[in-house]
Each structure stands twice: as structure tokens, then as C-alpha cells.
Design an enzyme around this catalytic site. Structure first.
Site, PDB file in Angstrom:
ATOM      1  N   ASP A 117       1.094  -1.109   0.041  1.00  0.00           N
ATOM      2  CA  ASP A 117      -0.058  -0.056   0.002  1.00  0.00           C
ATOM      3  C   ASP A 117       0.878   1.362   0.029  1.00  0.00           C
ATOM      4  OD1 ASP A 117      -1.614   2.073   0.750  1.00  0.00           O
ATOM      5  OD2 ASP A 117      -2.595   1.227   2.308  1.00  0.00           O
ATOM      6  N   GLN A 138       0.871   6.649   1.035  1.00  0.00           N
ATOM      7  CA  GLN A 138       1.359   7.870   1.273  1.00  0.00           C
ATOM      8  C   GLN A 138       2.769   7.952   0.768  1.00  0.00           C
ATOM      9  OE1 GLN A 138       0.403  10.227   3.286  1.00  0.00           O
ATOM     10  NE2 GLN A 138      -1.734   9.181   3.698  1.00  0.00           N
TER      11      GLN A 138
END
Length: 395
Positions: A188, A191
Site C-alpha cells: 500500500d 502515502q
């Protein structure tokens, strides 16, 4: 680096004060080039893609597919067939959970995540576990050394960097460890993609997801990278137009990659805006952005600590420019509300990371997150706002 003039939204005031935006980890502001790219599609060549033979459709299809090539190069994928456009990081993880995990994992298999995860990388796996009997396991916070993977460990789904603390997981090291044990790895990068150059071949992950809106692009856009041989084996997640090869009442065959996973009309203007966002980031360069954000981080950490010593919970030397803090008994929502009256936008709450908050022993955090448009003057405004908090609470 002063880029405020490229972000028209920063020209306005908030609560009668100059707007100071410190919530980029939630969503980044959009530069004029992104806004204009979306507007150009709507004004000049608005049409559906992949299915029309007229001029506008060809223009729209060409612009859309050019973005796929730019994304491929941006993350170092081998082929455009490995790039699936999604609605965002959440959409990408749900696709992998519902297509890959539910069809290639079985009862008793372990799905591992880190302790730093956003809810979007927890809940989809919980659903998989409930539905097919897998077991969700969590790497302990601050874990050092070999990971505790046994023979039942089959999938590692980890954040590249924490949205709450800015902590960067040792993604390449953990990926190599997991892959050596035959595990599949999802990263993931919601950010990280904004602040770190990413090369999926170098990481050697099987899946990687990120959102367009945190990358100075439009909301409702995102990317799932998947290793081509895995995507080929996976069934479609959603069905409808544009993902089929042939449909009869008796049977349907599916389109080839990447269309197999892009059912229905996508966010065409948004994807074209995402392409402009990638161009914007690359035009600045990661090295220049990191130098600017590091300077802001050093100054911001020092200033917040001057006002409230011992309050900062995030990492000074992280490449993810997040300053998270807690001020004793003062609830982060109260901090954010007082700052809002000064025209300063920060995020406060559990930051979509409730399990991590429990591990940290706090109900919530206040988070100032930085972008390329922020300046030292914005940090000064934050400092001024925090002094107002101190006055209000007499602490």
C-alpha cells in the site's frame, strides 16, 4: 521552493484568515496543470473511451491510454497490461482481496499485515478471513529481525509508510523475506508514492496500490499494479461494459489485460488529471521535493516541541512529511478546531488507524502533513495557532 502560485485554492482565506493547508496526507491540493487537464477533457474532447469510432472518442481514448504509459514508467512496471486504473488505494486493495485472495487462498491460510495499517488495508482482509476462513495476523509494532512467518503464511499486505506516524516499513527487506517463503506481497503506497520514487521491479512486490488524490491528482483515481502472470489468472472483480471480449446469453468471455479489471466507464477526466499530476511531480523531481520537505520537517518539529515539549509522536527523519502530536488531555479535535479558527487546516482523530492508536495508548492524534506548496511561513502559522491552543487551555 515557492509553488503557491500554482495552487489557486491557496489564494483564498478561511475564517477570515490566510488559508494554511497542512492536511496533504488526507488529500493533496491540485496544481493548476491538473485542473486544466481535467477541464480540457470536459471542454474539448469529452467522450467515452475504447468503444467509439468518432473523433472525440479517439482523442479521449488516446489521452487516457497515454496516462497508463506514464504510470507504467512512473513505477517501473514492465508493461501497461500491469496497470489497472481504480478509484483509489481502497479500490485497488479491495480488487486484490476479492479477486486474488478469495480465489487463491483457502481456509487456514494466513494473511499478514503490519501494525501501522490504515483501515483500508485491514478491513478487506478481515472480510476475506470471515468469508473463506483465512487467519489475519499482525506483525508487532517495532518488530526487528526475521518475520514470524510459518508455513501457513501466504499473503503479506503492508503499508509502505504509515499515514499516522510517517514510519516507513522495510518494504524491500520484508518483501524479499516473504517471497522467499512463497508468499504473495501487496504494498500500500498511498502515502509513499507522493514522496518516494517507486520501482516495482526493484521492490519485487506482486501488487502495489496508490491513490491519485494524494499525488496532487484528482480524487476518485488510483492505480493497482499487478504482476502480469497473476493478473492473467485472476477473475474479474467487477463486471459490465468494457471488460468483456464476447457476451452471449449462455456465456461471456473476458477482455485481455488491463480491460478485464476496468468494468464500466472510468473516471476519464480524473485519469487524465492523474497524468498531469505525475508530470507535475516529475517536473519538480523527488530529490528537490524531499529536500524542501525535510527542511520544513526539521523546522516544524522544533517549533512544535518549543510550544509543547514531548508532544510529537511521528518521526523527524522520515521521508513522509508528517508531524503528529498529542497534547496531554487536550483532545485533538479541540486542537484542530482552534487552529481552524486561525485558517489552519490539519487532521485530527484516529486517522483511520484505530488499532495503531490503541497500540500507542492514545485515542487520537493531531496531524499536520506537508506538501510541496508549504513554506516556513506555514509552520510559523501553525506555531502561532498552537500558542492560541495553549492560551485557551491555560497549559
Amino acid at each position: 521552493m515557492d509553488l503557491k502560485s500554482q495552487f489557486p485554492i491557496l489564494e483564498q482565506t478561511a475564517r477570515g484568515k490566510k488559508l494554511v493547508y497542512l492536511d496533504s496526507a488526507a488529500t493533496a491540493l491540485k496544481p493548476l496543470s491538473v485542473i486544466e487537464a481535467e477541464r480540457a477533457y470536459e471542454l474539448k474532447y469529452c467522450a467515452n473511451i475504447h468503444r467509439g469510432v468518432h473523433y472525440l472518442s479517439e482523442q479521449a481514448t488516446d489521452a487516457f491510454e497515454q496516462v497508463r504509459v506514464r504510470v507504467q514508467k512512473f513505477i517501473g512496471a514492465r508493461s501497461g497490461r500491469e496497470i489497472i486504473f481504480t478509484s483509489g488505494t481502497t479500490g485497488g486493495i479491495n480488487l486484490v482481496a476479492n479477486s486474488f485472495a478469495k480465489h487463491f487462498l483457502k481456509a487456514g491460510d494466513e494473511i499478514w499485515i503490519s501494525s501501522l495499517e490504515h483501515h483500508s488495508n485491514i478491513v478487506p482482509w478481515q472480510m476475506v478471513c470471515q468469508q473463506i476462513g483465512c487467519v489475519l495476523k499482525v506483525i508487532p509494532l517495532g518488530h526487528q529481525g526475521p518475520l514470524p512467518f510459518g508455513p501457513s503464511a501466504k499473503l503479506l499486505a503492508m503499508s509502505y509508510a504509515s499515514n499516522a506516524l510517517g514510519v516507513v516499513n522495510p518494504v524491500k527487506e520484508w518483501t524479499a523475506f516473504a517471497k522467499a517463503r512463497g508468499m504473495t506481497v501487496l504494498v500500500d503506497a498511498a502515502q509513499a508514492a507522493t514522496h518516494l520514487p517507486i520501482d516495482v521491479k526493484d521492490l519485487d512486490c506482486d501488487f502495489l496500490v496508490f491513490s491519485g488524490h494524494k499525488l496532487y491528482g484528482p480524487t476518485g483515481t488510483g492505480v493497482l499494479y499487478g504482476r502480469e502472470e497473476l493478473l492473467e489468472k485472476m477473475p474479474p472483480y467487477q463486471t459490465g461494459g468494457d471488460m468483456i471480449e464476447h457476451v452471449a446469453f449462455e456465456k461471456t468471455t473476458y477482455a485481455k489485460l488491463p480491460m478485464k479489471f476496468e468494468a464500466g466507464t472510468p473516471n476519464i477526466a480524473g485519469v487524465i488529471g492523474l497524468g498531469a499530476a505525475i508530470d507535475f511531480v516529475l517536473s519538480l523531481g523527488f530529490e528537490k521535493m524531499q529536500a524542501h520537505e525535510s527542511e520544513l520537517m526539521r523546522y516544524g518539529f522544533a517549533e512544535v516541541e518549543k510550544v509543547f515539549p514531548g508532544s510529537v509522536r511521528s518521526q523527524l527523519h522520515s521521508p513522509i512529511p508528517i508531524i503528529s502530536f498529542s497534547l496531554g488531555d487536550i483532545h485533538p479535535h479541540d486542537i484542530a478546531s482552534i487552529l481552524d479558527q486561525e485558517g489552519i487546516a490539519i487532521r485530527a482523530g484516529h486517522l483511520c488507524a484505530q488499532p495503531l492508536m490503541r497500540l500507542l495508548g492514545v485515542p487520537a492524534l493531531a496531524r499536520a502533513s506537508l506538501g510541496v506548496y508549504n513554506t516556513l511561513a506555514d509552520i510559523d502559522a501553525l506555531t502561532f495557532g498552537l500558542k492560541r491552543v495553549k492560551q485557551v487551555f491555560k497549559c
